[in-house]
Design a protein around this motif. Structure first.
Motif, PDB file in Angstrom:
ATOM      1  N   GLY A  75       0.804  -1.203   0.000  1.00  0.00           N
ATOM      2  CA  GLY A  75       0.000   0.000   0.000  1.00  0.00           C
ATOM      3  C   GLY A  75       0.837   1.254   0.000  1.00  0.00           C
ATOM      4  N   ALA A  76       0.146   2.383  -0.155  1.00  0.00           N
ATOM      5  CA  ALA A  76       0.821   3.678  -0.131  1.00  0.00           C
ATOM      6  C   ALA A  76       1.319   3.971   1.282  1.00  0.00           C
ATOM      7  CB  ALA A  76      -0.140   4.755  -0.592  1.00  0.00           C
ATOM      8  N   LEU A  77       2.496   4.562   1.371  1.00  0.00           N
ATOM      9  CA  LEU A  77       3.059   4.901   2.680  1.00  0.00           C
ATOM     10  C   LEU A  77       2.472   6.218   3.171  1.00  0.00           C
ATOM     11  CD1 LEU A  77       6.839   3.961   2.237  1.00  0.00           C
ATOM     12  CD2 LEU A  77       4.919   2.537   2.972  1.00  0.00           C
ATOM     13  N   LYS A  78       2.080   6.229   4.434  1.00  0.00           N
ATOM     14  CA  LYS A  78       1.537   7.430   5.070  1.00  0.00           C
ATOM     15  C   LYS A  78       2.614   8.089   5.924  1.00  0.00           C
ATOM     16  CE  LYS A  78      -2.930   5.102   5.479  1.00  0.00           C
ATOM     17  NZ  LYS A  78      -3.952   4.599   6.440  1.00  0.00           N
ATOM     18  N   ARG A 108       4.059  11.415  12.444  1.00  0.00           N
ATOM     19  CA  ARG A 108       4.942  12.335  13.171  1.00  0.00           C
ATOM     20  C   ARG A 108       4.717  12.208  14.673  1.00  0.00           C
ATOM     21  NH1 ARG A 108       3.633  15.518   8.561  1.00  0.00           N
ATOM     22  NH2 ARG A 108       5.502  16.084   7.368  1.00  0.00           N
ATOM     23  N   ILE A 109       5.828  12.190  15.404  1.00  0.00           N
ATOM     24  CA  ILE A 109       5.798  12.146  16.863  1.00  0.00           C
ATOM     25  C   ILE A 109       6.695  13.271  17.358  1.00  0.00           C
ATOM     26  CG2 ILE A 109       6.254  10.770  18.922  1.00  0.00           C
ATOM     27  CD1 ILE A 109       6.097   8.270  17.139  1.00  0.00           C
ATOM     28  N   ASN A 110       6.165  14.127  18.232  1.00  0.00           N
ATOM     29  CA  ASN A 110       6.935  15.244  18.783  1.00  0.00           C
ATOM     30  C   ASN A 110       6.792  15.266  20.294  1.00  0.00           C
ATOM     31  OD1 ASN A 110       7.688  16.955  16.215  1.00  0.00           O
ATOM     32  ND2 ASN A 110       5.545  16.376  15.967  1.00  0.00           N
ATOM     33  N   GLY A 111       7.833  15.731  20.965  1.00  0.00           N
ATOM     34  CA  GLY A 111       7.750  15.830  22.416  1.00  0.00           C
ATOM     35  C   GLY A 111       8.967  16.499  23.003  1.00  0.00           C
ATOM     36  N   ARG A 112       9.052  16.446  24.298  1.00  0.00           N
ATOM     37  CA  ARG A 112      10.194  17.005  25.028  1.00  0.00           C
ATOM     38  C   ARG A 112      10.879  15.888  25.809  1.00  0.00           C
ATOM     39  NH1 ARG A 112      11.063  22.197  24.897  1.00  0.00           N
ATOM     40  NH2 ARG A 112      12.593  21.949  26.561  1.00  0.00           N
ATOM     41  N   ALA A 113      12.206  15.918  25.775  1.00  0.00           N
ATOM     42  CA  ALA A 113      12.997  14.932  26.518  1.00  0.00           C
ATOM     43  C   ALA A 113      14.423  15.452  26.628  1.00  0.00           C
ATOM     44  CB  ALA A 113      12.984  13.581  25.815  1.00  0.00           C
ATOM     45  N   GLN A 114      15.115  15.054  27.683  1.00  0.00           N
ATOM     46  CA  GLN A 114      16.532  15.379  27.857  1.00  0.00           C
ATOM     47  C   GLN A 114      16.787  16.886  27.811  1.00  0.00           C
ATOM     48  OE1 GLN A 114      18.433  12.952  24.819  1.00  0.00           O
ATOM     49  NE2 GLN A 114      18.144  11.091  26.027  1.00  0.00           N
ATOM     50  N   GLY A 115      15.827  17.654  28.328  1.00  0.00           N
ATOM     51  CA  GLY A 115      15.985  19.106  28.398  1.00  0.00           C
ATOM     52  C   GLY A 115      15.858  19.797  27.064  1.00  0.00           C
ATOM     53  N   THR A 116      15.336  19.107  26.060  1.00  0.00           N
ATOM     54  CA  THR A 116      15.203  19.685  24.731  1.00  0.00           C
ATOM     55  C   THR A 116      13.963  19.083  24.065  1.00  0.00           C
ATOM     56  OG1 THR A 116      16.353  20.118  22.639  1.00  0.00           O
ATOM     57  CG2 THR A 116      16.706  17.957  23.655  1.00  0.00           C
ATOM     58  N   THR A 117      13.835  19.286  22.761  1.00  0.00           N
ATOM     59  CA  THR A 117      12.714  18.718  22.027  1.00  0.00           C
ATOM     60  C   THR A 117      13.182  17.555  21.157  1.00  0.00           C
ATOM     61  OG1 THR A 117      13.034  20.284  20.203  1.00  0.00           O
ATOM     62  CG2 THR A 117      11.511  20.916  21.964  1.00  0.00           C
ATOM     63  N   TYR A 118      12.246  16.717  20.787  1.00  0.00           N
ATOM     64  CA  TYR A 118      12.553  15.662  19.830  1.00  0.00           C
ATOM     65  C   TYR A 118      11.445  15.607  18.778  1.00  0.00           C
ATOM     66  CZ  TYR A 118       9.140  12.415  21.919  1.00  0.00           C
ATOM     67  OH  TYR A 118       7.992  11.820  22.365  1.00  0.00           O
ATOM     68  N   ALA A 119      11.795  15.118  17.599  1.00  0.00           N
ATOM     69  CA  ALA A 119      10.824  14.972  16.515  1.00  0.00           C
ATOM     70  C   ALA A 119      11.163  13.717  15.723  1.00  0.00           C
ATOM     71  CB  ALA A 119      10.846  16.201  15.604  1.00  0.00           C
ATOM     72  N   VAL A 120      10.155  12.897  15.507  1.00  0.00           N
ATOM     73  CA  VAL A 120      10.300  11.672  14.726  1.00  0.00           C
ATOM     74  C   VAL A 120       9.304  11.721  13.580  1.00  0.00           C
ATOM     75  CG1 VAL A 120      10.172   9.154  14.725  1.00  0.00           C
ATOM     76  CG2 VAL A 120      11.002  10.365  16.764  1.00  0.00           C
ATOM     77  N   THR A 121       9.790  11.583  12.369  1.00  0.00           N
ATOM     78  CA  THR A 121       8.924  11.464  11.197  1.00  0.00           C
ATOM     79  C   THR A 121       9.241  10.149  10.506  1.00  0.00           C
ATOM     80  OG1 THR A 121       8.902  13.871  10.873  1.00  0.00           O
ATOM     81  CG2 THR A 121       8.233  12.509   9.009  1.00  0.00           C
ATOM     82  N   TYR A 122       8.216   9.360  10.264  1.00  0.00           N
ATOM     83  CA  TYR A 122       8.451   8.101   9.551  1.00  0.00           C
ATOM     84  C   TYR A 122       7.307   7.832   8.575  1.00  0.00           C
ATOM     85  CZ  TYR A 122       5.297   5.642  12.853  1.00  0.00           C
ATOM     86  OH  TYR A 122       4.221   5.224  13.598  1.00  0.00           O
ATOM     87  N   TYR A 123       7.608   6.967   7.615  1.00  0.00           N
ATOM     88  CA  TYR A 123       6.661   6.667   6.543  1.00  0.00           C
ATOM     89  C   TYR A 123       6.380   5.165   6.545  1.00  0.00           C
ATOM     90  CZ  TYR A 123       8.369  11.261   5.307  1.00  0.00           C
ATOM     91  OH  TYR A 123       8.737  12.588   5.367  1.00  0.00           O
ATOM     92  N   ALA A 124       5.092   4.819   6.674  1.00  0.00           N
ATOM     93  CA  ALA A 124       4.705   3.424   6.762  1.00  0.00           C
ATOM     94  C   ALA A 124       3.249   3.276   6.320  1.00  0.00           C
ATOM     95  CB  ALA A 124       4.882   2.908   8.187  1.00  0.00           C
TER      96      ALA A 124
END
Length: 341
Positions: free
Chosen positions: A27-30, A33-49
């Protein structure tokens, strides 16, 4: 018997073939996105599945586990237990991996990267303790016997200190390691196209969907006219790998008109005063890039290239201030292939 065995073998081969066909993404990949705060900073995860493979809860749980081991800002963490001990601790998997890689990079950089710099970091007001004043030369001389990774030994799962005053701070490499842990978790879950970023440290694999474009990353640096205003100086695409940046402009203290960098030279005990403003490193994994970027900045332009000569697996982009005050840049020979033109 021979026919039955051959038939069984054929069935097994057919089952493997059908499994491989079924496991291919159809199928087509969608975009997830996951965003949050950790380790005194921000994090961002983008993946295609095709469907959600990793959740916010799972990601936050990973960071919680990492902080419980590696964070000097979390009371009761394993690293704080080590720092408060007289002899050492039993390491968990996170601390063991980070210490092992840190010791390797310590040797490979001639001691410019050193996790035992923590007492100096605190003395200069960049650690967990608030320091109003600045240490003088005498205070630094008293601290220096407590610095040096030669004072650390590992025995099995044990991390042992030869002097009770030895304390470690893995902030210079832990975010890169965290990026790798999240990226590895994505891959275990079957994700092969992603970008993971923690506090500016990045690892990518595959491409962006639905257009299948290469993933592009901007290198932030102060401009030549407004030192305090970050701008994008270069845009790169690294394919499957990691990129991290260390900048002397990011965290500092003012003293007598001087900017004191948060990057401390473990040999002299004083903040690094080098011409390099920022060092960006491209490497196969984020723990390597993160471990080397501070060391390259501390080494200066010439020293950085001496280190890079011994590590063809890495590329680097250095931005530095010339003697006339103008900002210039230079890079290792292989860096040009990453630049998006």
């Amino acid at each position: 018997m021979m026919k039955q065995k051959a038939y069984s073998t054929w069935l097994a081969a057919l089952a493997i073939c059908l499994f491989n066909i079924a496991s291919r993404p159809g199928g087509a990949l969608k975009t997830f996105r996951i965003n949050g705060r950790a380790q005194g900073t921000t994090y961002a995860v983008t993946y295609y599945a095709e469907r959600e493979a990793v959740s916010q809860t799972q990601t936050d749980s990973i960071f919680k586990s990492l902080d419980a081991s590696l964070s000097i800002y979390q009371p009761g963490s394993l690293i704080n237990t080590f720092n408060a001990s007289r002899e050492g601790v039993e390491m968990d998997l996170h601390l063991s991996r980070v210490v092992e890689r840190s010791m390797q990079i310590y040797k490979q950089t001639g001691g410019l990267f050193d996790i035992t710099v923590y007492p100096l970091v605190n003395a200069w007001g960049f650690g967990t303790k608030d320091e109003d004043g600045l240490p003088d030369s005498a205070a630094i001389r008293r601290i220096l016997p407590c610095v040096g990774s030669v004072n650390l030994q590992t025995s099995g799962n044990s991390l042992v200190k030869s002097n009770p005053c030895i304390q470690i701070d893995v902030n210079g490499i832990a975010q890169g390691y965290s990026v790798d842990i999240v990226a590895d978790f994505l891959e275990v879950r079957g994700v092969s196209n992603y970008l993971v970023e923690v506090g500016g440290e990045i690892r990518t694999k595959g491409r962006k969907y639905p257009g299948k474009e290469k993933m592009s990353i901007g290198i932030e640096t102060p401009s030549a006219t407004e030192f305090d205003t970050p701008v994008i100086r270069e845009v790169i695409s690294i394919g499957d790998g990691a990129v991290t940046t260390s900048g002397s402009y990011r965290k500092f203290r003012q003293s007598g008109g001087l900017r004191l960098s948060h990057i401390i030279n473990p040999k002299s005990g004083f903040p690094v005063q080098r011409e390099i403003i920022s060092a960006t490193v491209v490497a196969p994994d984020a723990i390597t890039a993160d471990g080397f970027d501070n060391a390259l900045l501390a080494a200066g332009v010439n020293g950085a290239f001496e280190i890079l000569k011994k590590h063809p697996e890495m590329d680097a982009y250095l931005i530095y201030k010339k003697t006339d005050g103008n900002v210039a840049d230079t890079a290792s020979a292989g860096f040009a292939r990453h630049v998006v033109r």
